[in-house]
Structures are given as C-alpha cells and as structure tokens.
Motif scaffolding. Structure first.
Motif, PDB file in Angstrom:
ATOM      1  N   UNK A  77       0.912  -1.156  -0.067  1.00  0.00           N
ATOM      2  CA  UNK A  77       0.068  -0.030  -0.112  1.00  0.00           C
ATOM      3  C   UNK A  77       0.944   1.190  -0.023  1.00  0.00           C
ATOM      4  N   UNK A  78       0.658   2.232  -0.803  1.00  0.00           N
ATOM      5  CA  UNK A  78       1.388   3.342  -0.884  1.00  0.00           C
ATOM      6  C   UNK A  78       1.108   4.245   0.054  1.00  0.00           C
ATOM      7  N   UNK A  79       2.022   5.118   0.563  1.00  0.00           N
ATOM      8  CA  UNK A  79       1.887   5.822   1.752  1.00  0.00           C
ATOM      9  C   UNK A  79       0.935   7.273   1.253  1.00  0.00           C
ATOM     10  N   UNK A  80      -0.061   7.613   1.995  1.00  0.00           N
ATOM     11  CA  UNK A  80      -0.919   8.774   1.432  1.00  0.00           C
ATOM     12  C   UNK A  80      -0.059  10.062   1.651  1.00  0.00           C
ATOM     13  N   UNK A  81      -0.549  10.992   0.634  1.00  0.00           N
ATOM     14  CA  UNK A  81      -0.121  12.315   0.466  1.00  0.00           C
ATOM     15  C   UNK A  81      -1.108  13.211   0.846  1.00  0.00           C
ATOM     16  N   UNK A  82      -0.312  14.290   1.536  1.00  0.00           N
ATOM     17  CA  UNK A  82      -1.505  15.466   2.146  1.00  0.00           C
ATOM     18  C   UNK A  82      -1.032  16.783   1.906  1.00  0.00           C
ATOM     19  N   UNK A  83      -1.963  17.485   1.595  1.00  0.00           N
ATOM     20  CA  UNK A  83      -1.892  18.947   1.082  1.00  0.00           C
ATOM     21  C   UNK A  83      -2.559  19.929   2.029  1.00  0.00           C
ATOM     22  N   UNK A  84      -2.074  20.804   2.335  1.00  0.00           N
ATOM     23  CA  UNK A  84      -2.587  21.734   3.426  1.00  0.00           C
ATOM     24  C   UNK A  84      -2.327  23.281   2.560  1.00  0.00           C
ATOM     25  N   UNK A  85      -3.927  23.545   2.565  1.00  0.00           N
ATOM     26  CA  UNK A  85      -4.025  24.977   1.839  1.00  0.00           C
ATOM     27  C   UNK A  85      -4.046  26.170   2.830  1.00  0.00           C
ATOM     28  N   UNK A  86      -3.409  27.440   2.836  1.00  0.00           N
ATOM     29  CA  UNK A  86      -3.563  28.563   3.742  1.00  0.00           C
ATOM     30  C   UNK A  86      -4.208  29.797   2.825  1.00  0.00           C
ATOM     31  N   UNK A  87      -5.451  30.113   3.007  1.00  0.00           N
ATOM     32  CA  UNK A  87      -6.046  31.132   2.429  1.00  0.00           C
ATOM     33  C   UNK A  87      -7.290  31.532   3.183  1.00  0.00           C
ATOM     34  N   UNK A  88      -7.607  32.973   3.164  1.00  0.00           N
ATOM     35  CA  UNK A  88      -8.516  33.480   4.075  1.00  0.00           C
ATOM     36  C   UNK A  88      -9.737  33.600   3.257  1.00  0.00           C
TER      37      UNK A  88
ATOM     38  N   UNK B 146     -12.579  26.224  -1.026  1.00  0.00           N
ATOM     39  CA  UNK B 146     -13.552  25.266  -1.348  1.00  0.00           C
ATOM     40  C   UNK B 146     -13.226  24.772  -3.050  1.00  0.00           C
ATOM     41  N   UNK B 147     -12.973  25.872  -3.686  1.00  0.00           N
ATOM     42  CA  UNK B 147     -12.572  25.374  -5.070  1.00  0.00           C
ATOM     43  C   UNK B 147     -11.548  24.580  -5.216  1.00  0.00           C
ATOM     44  N   UNK B 148     -10.372  24.742  -4.418  1.00  0.00           N
ATOM     45  CA  UNK B 148      -8.972  23.905  -4.474  1.00  0.00           C
ATOM     46  C   UNK B 148      -9.527  22.733  -3.789  1.00  0.00           C
ATOM     47  N   UNK B 149     -10.129  22.631  -2.876  1.00  0.00           N
ATOM     48  CA  UNK B 149     -10.411  21.326  -2.353  1.00  0.00           C
ATOM     49  C   UNK B 149     -11.373  20.382  -3.373  1.00  0.00           C
ATOM     50  N   UNK B 150     -12.189  20.968  -4.111  1.00  0.00           N
ATOM     51  CA  UNK B 150     -13.048  20.196  -4.969  1.00  0.00           C
ATOM     52  C   UNK B 150     -11.956  19.683  -6.225  1.00  0.00           C
TER      53      UNK B 150
ATOM     54  N   UNK C 162      -4.669  14.107   0.027  1.00  0.00           N
ATOM     55  CA  UNK C 162      -5.570  14.224   1.087  1.00  0.00           C
ATOM     56  C   UNK C 162      -5.877  15.919   1.368  1.00  0.00           C
ATOM     57  N   UNK C 163      -6.768  16.507   1.253  1.00  0.00           N
ATOM     58  CA  UNK C 163      -6.730  17.962   1.332  1.00  0.00           C
ATOM     59  C   UNK C 163      -7.209  18.376   2.865  1.00  0.00           C
ATOM     60  N   UNK C 164      -6.661  19.612   3.236  1.00  0.00           N
ATOM     61  CA  UNK C 164      -6.973  20.232   4.406  1.00  0.00           C
ATOM     62  C   UNK C 164      -6.882  21.807   4.149  1.00  0.00           C
ATOM     63  N   UNK C 165      -7.795  22.588   4.723  1.00  0.00           N
ATOM     64  CA  UNK C 165      -7.422  24.117   4.367  1.00  0.00           C
ATOM     65  C   UNK C 165      -7.609  24.729   5.856  1.00  0.00           C
ATOM     66  N   UNK C 166      -6.788  25.971   5.912  1.00  0.00           N
ATOM     67  CA  UNK C 166      -7.000  26.708   7.070  1.00  0.00           C
ATOM     68  C   UNK C 166      -7.052  28.199   6.576  1.00  0.00           C
ATOM     69  N   UNK C 167      -7.376  29.055   7.450  1.00  0.00           N
ATOM     70  CA  UNK C 167      -7.636  30.461   6.856  1.00  0.00           C
ATOM     71  C   UNK C 167      -6.246  31.277   7.274  1.00  0.00           C
TER      72      UNK C 167
END
Length: 751
Positions: free
Chosen positions: A1-12, A18-22, A31-36
């Motif tokens: 099983x390949x190791x999962x990759x994760x992306x963190x977006x920082x935008x107010x 929401x558009x980037x996550x989609x 795996x997407x995660x967003x903070x402001x």
C-alpha cells in the motif's frame, strides 16, 4: 500500500479553499485540508505531516513569505507553492527567492490545473531530495560505524574507488584508483579488477569470496553488489573482511561448536559433555569448579553419586537415566569450602537406538546464592507473619510492662535479637522497662532523653544502625557491644538491640524491628488512652458524687427552712403587699431550687426549650432583684429558644452582680443595659468593671472579690450557658464597666 500524501492550503478566502479542495479531491490522491491563517497552518504542521503547503501571498496577521520562512526553518522537507491573484510583480520573485517551490497566479481560468501540476512537481522534488539526503545519511552512518576488521568501499562504472573506509587499508592509497593501479599490474592480470568489471557489466553479485592476499599475507572475504542509478548499473558497493583469525581457528571451532551452543548466551556457568558408555567427560568453563571435581578425563556415575549430598543421590539417578524424558533439569549439593554448594544441571540426555542413555550434555550453574535468596525471602515472609501475630497479642496486654515484655520475647524469638531492651520515657530519663535475659540491666544506668544513641533515636524519631560504636562519637562505649540497632517506640521511648559483632544488623533486621516496634507503640498508645479514659471516668464519678451530696444538702438544709417560712407566711392574716412579695419570692426560690436539683441530678444539657422574648424577660427578671439606685435599659429585643427558668436565673444573677459590684457608697446608681447581638445578647453596666487579670477566673465556683459574697453567682451563669451550648465571654463596656456577651444562641428573630 502506497503512503498517502497530504496537502495543506492557507487562504483567508473560503471560496478559493472550497474550489481548490474540490479540484484536489477529484483529480489527485492528495488528502486536502484547508485553514485561513498562517498561525493555524503552523499549528497543523507541528501536529501532522504534510507533503505540500499551498499559501496565498496575503494572509491575516502574517503574509505568505513570512509563513514560508517559518516553514523552511522548521519543516524544510515540505514543498511550498504560492497561489494568489496579487498584481504586484515583486511578490512572486520574493517568494521564489526565499525558497518557494512554485508560484501560480489565479488570474487565468485554468489556474487550478496549473496549481495541481506545480504541487505534484514540488512535492516530488522535495520527496526525492529528502530521500537522497536520507540515503546519503545512511551511507555516511554506515561508513562511520564500520568496525576495524571490515573495509567498505564504493566504485564507479570504471572500477575506480570513489569512497572508502580507512580500515584494513590506507584510504589515500585507494581513492581515485582501480585495483590494478593499486596493485601495480596490468588490468588483465588483476583478478579483483576483473571481478569489478563483471559485477558492473552483468549486474551479478560476488558473495563471500574467500581468498588469500599475498601482498598482506592475510585471508579476506569479499562481497560485491551492483550500485544502480535510474535502473542502470553505475558502479558497485563492496566490503572486505579480514577472516585470517577465523580461518586459523575454523577447524577447532567446528569441533567445539556443539559443546558451546548451550553456553554461548550464559556467563559464569560451565558446560559438561559426558559419555556414559566410555565415561569420557569434557568440562568447559567453570563446570569442574562448580561440581567440585578436578579437571578429569573420565567420570563414572558412582563417583558423582559419592560426591553429592546423601539426600540428593536420587538427582544423579535422574540425571543418568531420565526415563522417557530427554530433557534434564536437576539440582543437587556438592561440597565446598563454605559447606555445601547448590548446583543446577540443565540439558539433554541422549539415548542410543535402543533408548539406552549414552550421553549427557548440559549447562552447570552454581545456584547457591539463588537458593539463599529464596530461603531468605521465605524466612522474611514467616517473620512478618509472626510479627503480625505478635501485634494481635500486644493488643491484649493490659499494662505497659506486659507490652514491653511481649515485644522483647518477639525480638528474641522472631528476630533473633538475644540482647535487647525497651526504654520508656519517665521525665527526662529513659529507664529500661523490659529486657532480654542475656542483658545485664543492673550494669546499665538510665540514659537521659538526649544522651547516647538511644537519646538521638528518641529525639530524631528515626531508626538506625551503628555498625561499630567504637567509631561513633555519640555512642556510650561498652566492652561487650560493638554494633547497635535503635528504633523509636513512637513517642513513648526507644528499643535497642546490641551485638558483640561488628556490623551485625542488616537492612532486613532494621525493617522488621521497625514493624515490630510500630505495633508496640500502637499498644502503648492504646493503654495511655485507656488510662486517660479511666481517669476521666473517675473524675466524672467524683463530680457526680459531689453533685449528689450538694443536691441532698440543698434539698434538705435549704428547702426545709423555706418550707417553715412559707408555713408561717400562710398563717399570717395580714394583708400587706410586702408579704405578697415575700410569698412571690418564696415561690421563685422554690422554682430555682427545683431547677437546680433537676440540673444536678439529671444532667447538664437543656433539651426542652420555649420561645423567649428578651425584652419582656429582661423586664420581668428586673422585678425579682433588689435594684435600689439601679436603672435597666433594654436596647431592642430578641426572640430565641431556651429554658425560660434557666435564662431568668442567668439574667437575675448578672443583674445582682452589677448591682452589688458596680454601685458604691458614694454613687449607688448604676445603669444596666441589655440588648441583642447577631447570634445572642449582651448585658453591660457603667460601673468600675472587672480587672483584666481576673476575668478568666470570675466563672470559677467560689471565686469572689467581695468578702461577703458566695462566689457562685457567675459560676451558675456559666453552667446555665454551657447547658444551652452557649458561649459566655466577659469584657469592658464603652462606659468602662463590665460587658457580658452570650453567643451561640438559637435566634428566631431580632429587632
């Protein structure tokens, strides 16, 4: 099983996130995660792992470049891509110059696709860079940790040394050269060089090739494996081990391998290999010494039987003939300088095809210390159990001497202290209360509570041992004593055990002695409480006897004259208001006598109460007291629950006290003031008051500053207050007179 990759977006901007996550979730495996905010991003990076951070250039409180600096300082393996719509052309340049992995403008329609491409490229580049550093770090660690007898090296596609360890060979002599240049022969005549070319050309390994080097006159074992880069062989990695010693002793090691297989992981033991048919025996390690046998070549079962303790002969029988079981685990005793040594032999008894035992191979260990520890633990448990039984017995002792004597018996029987004593404090001395038979008490003077080791133990309240009192400045020297154990008996005294041997008492002795003396202190404390309870009971009985006598005197000697006076009053036919008042006083005196007798005979606690109004009762009591020249001032009223007769007597006695002691011949007038308190009431006057030095004595029965007084008026007041569970205190009024405060009253209402 390949190791999962994760992306963190920082935008107010919520819409951008929401558009980037989609897009990310639909088109990638990230795996997407967003903070402001930048602070939220740093917090997530500290608690989780991300492959890439997508940040806007403009953020609340902190811009994207500042966030980039923080990420590079703490999380350099994380890729950072800027995605923003700022028009300032210096922002992308600033971000890229500060270490950003890409910049995407959101002014184009296809910016999401461009962002995904930049994220993939940046994350892959950072991952490859991290993997390269990790591989390089592993290789560095490997080269640094290579032992002295191994030579590790890396060669390129031409067989030239590009990295080597400085072990076995001179690194400077090898670096930058193929083997044929090092040896000084043509390439075709250098076998090691030809091996290198074969590994590089074919990709096949060379595994454990042993060869003797004429140059070094040593044996070496060589391993070579191809080194690949992007799928193609770029060189080789190899190591050479100096196996000269191994080759030298190989044959001998082969003969001894079987004998030492069972002993390689054990230290301080021996190995025995015993042929039961030929009687040949081989001892290895400490086997012969443990068994108490010389390093002999033969051994018969009968000889070993004669060697062991008579009670352990059956263990030797099980050793040479274990029956159906092939495994051996027997224990027996053999002679030693100190007595008998316990030996454990574990191993295997091998049989021939017919099942007859023919060979014993096993490990021999000296288990004497383990046996001693087991016996010591068993003894310790038994002694603790015995001491708990002693504790139960101590609780049945009815004198201090009995407690101490039972303790000495336990110290002798359970702890094996043949010379010991208990000293209980009497004043400033510590005389011996009980001692063992082997101790000459008459030759020992009582110690002061701060004298010697016993005094020190008593003062500090801690147990201790003195290994040699001749080296102790505090100890009192005795010819027959070298070591001392001291244990406090709570606050009652000290227990001491002595021995003529230096360092006779160990930690177990001290621990068990403390346990025993704790039980002793508990028993002595119990006796003290019982004696105190008996004394209190005796005092109460004497008080009750006195009360009974007092009640009898009051009932007979005082009531009889009162009855006579009442009889004469009844015979009088005069109609005189003074006689009416005399009659009322007779009735009041009778009530007081009845209440006093009830209080003396039935107890001192009021149980039946009624609601009382302070103002009306104060006025009523004033009419019952000779108050010529005195004035009553009732400052407010108070409703409370109490015994009306008792409170009336309390107020009348306080009135009389003020009238009799506050008025003087020159000025017979006195003002008495009564009023409510928060939890009671007060009574004060403007007379001369009571001197502070005698205020704590005025409630004592019989105490009076007036030679004609009885000294019982205020003591009756105190008893009435106590019978209600009230508190009465005396002080000074604002006018300098006396002030009584009665508190703790069950107040119903106050005005």
């Amino acid at each position: 099983m390949s190791e999962s990759r994760r992306l963190l977006q920082v935008d107010s901007d919520d819409a951008v996130r929401e558009q980037t996550a989609t897009v990310v979730r639909e088109a990638t495996a990230f795996e997407y995660e967003g903070v402001s905010t930048a602070q939220a991003a740093l917090s997530r990076l500290s608690s989780s792992t991300f492959d890439c951070v997508v940040t806007a250039a403009q953020l609340p409180e902190r811009d994207g470049v500042a966030l980039l600096d923080s990420i590079r300082a703490e999380h350099d393996d994380v890729a950072v891509v800027f995605c923003d719509d700022v028009s300032d052309p210096t922002v992308p340049a600033s971000a890229l110059n500060r270490g950003a992995d890409g910049y995407v403008h959101r002014d184009e329609e296809d910016w999401p696709q461009e962002l995904l491409e930049r994220v993939h490229d940046a994350a892959r580049t950072r991952r490859e860079r991290r993997d390269h550093r990790r591989a390089s770090s592993i290789l560095d660690s490997l080269f640094e940790q290579v032992p002295e007898h191994i030579h590790l090296y890396v060669k390129d596609e031409t067989g030239t040394h590009i990295r080597v360890t400085d072990t076995l060979f001179d690194a400077d002599m090898l670096l930058g050269k193929p083997d044929y240049e090092v040896v000084g022969v043509p390439p075709g005549e250098c076998e090691t060089y030809q091996d290198d070319l074969e590994v590089i050309d074919t990709g096949e390994r060379v595994v454990d090739r042993e060869e003797r080097s004429p140059l070094y006159e040593k044996w070496f074992s060589t391993w070579k494996v191809p080194w690949r880069d992007d799928g193609s062989v770029a060189g080789l990695i190899g190591f050479t081990e100096d196996i000269t010693e191994r080759k030298r002793y190989e044959q001998r090691l082969e003969r001894l391998t079987e004998r030492f297989e069972l002993a390689v992981a054990v230290t301080g033991v021996g190995v025995v290999d015993w042929d039961l048919n030929s009687r040949d025996v081989n001892f290895h390690g400490a086997a012969a010494a443990i068994l108490g046998l010389d390093d002999r070549a033969t051994l018969s079962p009968s000889t070993l039987r004669d060697q062991v303790h008579p009670e352990d002969v059956n263990a030797i029988d099980r050793l040479v003939d274990p029956g159906d079981a092939s495994e051996i685990d027997v224990e027996f005793r053999v002679p030693s300088v100190a007595g008998w040594r316990w030996v454990q032999l574990t191993g295997e008894c091998r049989t021939d095809e017919a099942g007859v035992p023919e060979r014993v191979i096993g490990i021999v260990a000296d288990t004497t210390e383990r046996k001693e520890r087991q016996r010591a633990r068993t003894r310790h448990r038994k002694r603790i159990t015995a001491l708990h039984d002693v504790a139960a017995a101590l609780q049945h002792c009815d004198t201090r001497t009995a407690v101490c004597e039972r303790t000495i018996e336990a110290a002798d029987d359970v702890l094996a202290f043949d010379q010991c004593a208990i000293m209980l404090r009497e004043g400033d001395r510590l005389p011996i209360e009980a001692s063992s038979e082997g101790l000459d008490v008459d030759a020992i003077d009582p110690l002061a509570v701060d004298e010697g080791l016993a005094g020190q133990c008593f003062q500090q309240g801690s147990a201790s041992t003195a290994p040699d009192i001749r080296e102790n400045d505090i100890a009192r020297y005795r010819d027959d004593c070298r070591s001392v154990l001291s244990v406090p008996v709570g606050e009652h005294g000290v227990f001491q055990a002595i021995s003529a041997e230096v360092d006779h008492f160990d930690a177990d002795d001290l621990e068990l002695a403390e346990l025993l003396l704790t039980h002793t202190a508990t028993a002595l404390t119990r006796l003290d409480r019982e004696r105190e309870l008996e004394r209190q009971t005796e005092r109460l009985q004497r008080q009750n006897d006195r009360l009974d006598r007092f009640a009898s005197i009051v009932s007979h000697d005082l009531r009889n004259p009162l009855e006579v006076a009442r009889g004469h009053l009844d015979l009088s036919e005069a109609d005189d208001e003074h006689l009416d008042r005399v009659a009322a006083m007779h009735e009041r005196m009778d009530e007081l006598l009845e209440d006093l007798l009830t209080l003396a005979r039935e107890g001192d606690r009021v149980t039946d109460t009624e609601r009382i109004e302070l103002e009306s009762l104060a006025a009523q009591c004033w009419q019952s007291v000779e108050t010529d020249g005195a004035t009553l001032d009732v400052a407010g009223t108070l409703s409370f629950g109490a015994d009306p007769s008792g409170v009336q007597q309390l107020l009348e006695n306080l009135y009389r006290n003020s009238v009799e002691h506050a008025a003087t011949a020159d000025d017979p007038s006195v003002t008495i003031r009564v009023g409510p308190l928060e939890d009671g009431f007060f009574l004060e006057d403007d007379g001369p008051g009571i001197a502070p030095e005698i205020r704590d004595r005025i409630f004592e029965p019989g105490f009076s500053t007036d030679e004609t007084g009885t000294g019982y008026g205020l003591s009756i007041v105190a008893e009435i207050a106590e019978s209600h569970d009230w508190t009465i205190s005396v002080g000074e009024s604002d006018d300098g007179g006396v002030r009584f405060e009665i508190t703790g009253v069950d107040v119903v209402g106050c005005e």
